[in-house]
Design an enzyme around this catalytic site. Sequence first.
Site, PDB file in Angstrom:
ATOM      1  N   ASN A  87      -4.731  78.645  83.658  1.00  0.00           N
ATOM      2  CA  ASN A  87      -4.773  78.498  85.105  1.00  0.00           C
ATOM      3  C   ASN A  87      -3.484  79.013  85.761  1.00  0.00           C
ATOM      4  O   ASN A  87      -2.574  79.480  85.090  1.00  0.00           O
ATOM      5  CB  ASN A  87      -5.039  77.025  85.453  1.00  0.00           C
ATOM      6  CG  ASN A  87      -5.867  76.870  86.701  1.00  0.00           C
ATOM      7  OD1 ASN A  87      -5.710  77.614  87.662  1.00  0.00           O
ATOM      8  ND2 ASN A  87      -6.763  75.890  86.697  1.00  0.00           N
ATOM      9  N   HIS A 117      19.027  75.979  73.052  1.00  0.00           N
ATOM     10  CA  HIS A 117      20.428  76.370  72.880  1.00  0.00           C
ATOM     11  C   HIS A 117      21.147  75.308  72.047  1.00  0.00           C
ATOM     12  O   HIS A 117      20.779  74.134  72.094  1.00  0.00           O
ATOM     13  CB  HIS A 117      21.118  76.519  74.239  1.00  0.00           C
ATOM     14  CG  HIS A 117      20.442  77.507  75.135  1.00  0.00           C
ATOM     15  ND1 HIS A 117      20.633  78.855  75.023  1.00  0.00           N
ATOM     16  CD2 HIS A 117      19.546  77.341  76.134  1.00  0.00           C
ATOM     17  CE1 HIS A 117      19.892  79.479  75.918  1.00  0.00           C
ATOM     18  NE2 HIS A 117      19.219  78.572  76.614  1.00  0.00           N
ATOM     19  N   ALA A 160      -1.842  65.425  81.949  1.00  0.00           N
ATOM     20  CA  ALA A 160      -1.088  66.094  83.007  1.00  0.00           C
ATOM     21  C   ALA A 160       0.323  65.518  83.092  1.00  0.00           C
ATOM     22  O   ALA A 160       0.511  64.302  83.012  1.00  0.00           O
ATOM     23  CB  ALA A 160      -1.803  65.937  84.342  1.00  0.00           C
ATOM     24  N   LYS A 180       3.387  60.311  74.036  1.00  0.00           N
ATOM     25  CA  LYS A 180       3.027  59.396  72.944  1.00  0.00           C
ATOM     26  C   LYS A 180       1.505  59.378  72.825  1.00  0.00           C
ATOM     27  O   LYS A 180       0.796  59.670  73.788  1.00  0.00           O
ATOM     28  CB  LYS A 180       3.539  57.990  73.238  1.00  0.00           C
ATOM     29  CG  LYS A 180       5.058  57.896  73.238  1.00  0.00           C
ATOM     30  CD  LYS A 180       5.508  56.456  73.397  1.00  0.00           C
ATOM     31  CE  LYS A 180       6.992  56.240  73.413  1.00  0.00           C
ATOM     32  NZ  LYS A 180       7.912  57.285  73.186  1.00  0.00           N
TER      33      LYS A 180
END
Length: 186
Positions: A87, A117, A160, A180
């Site tokens: 999307n 990093h 989401a 989780k």
Amino acid sequence: MSKDILERLKAGEPIRLNDPEYSKINEIVETTLRLSRKLNNSETTSEVRDLLSKITDNAIDESTTVFPPFYTNFGKFITIGKNVFINHACSFLDMGGITIEDEVLIGPKVNLITENHPLDPEDRRALVTKPILIKKKAWIGAGATILPGVTVGENSVIAAGAVVSKDVPDHTIVGGIPAKIIKTIS
């Protein structure tokens, strides 16, 4: 014989700005930026697929749909399967490699990040990568972020807004920050 910088990059070896081959990365990034501008101004999904095929150096199957805008900084280490839907406004930082298997759904504003990093401030500008694998029929919800080195299992769902820092087993729903397990899919 020493490995090419692209092999070292994909293998997760630290890459520093003063690497004698760093210009190879910059050349790919500049080409990807140019093609991305065209992709994000495309008027058809077919045109998006054609340009994304050029960015990734892999043919994107006609069963796959990607809605612009779509962002990637590199592109050459992205592999996308068949019947995939991506999307609007997704961002793929793929220097560590992103593999999306068949029939995956990716919601809007999803971030797939394979780059990191070192913690050492003196070496922080170095680039360290780990690949992301999204297995068949997974669904990544809107605004989710998947971090370096994560595998999302077959048929799994990422809620989401989740931030996924660990592997997700097959047939599992995860959510939250950090993500989780919420439940399994039977």
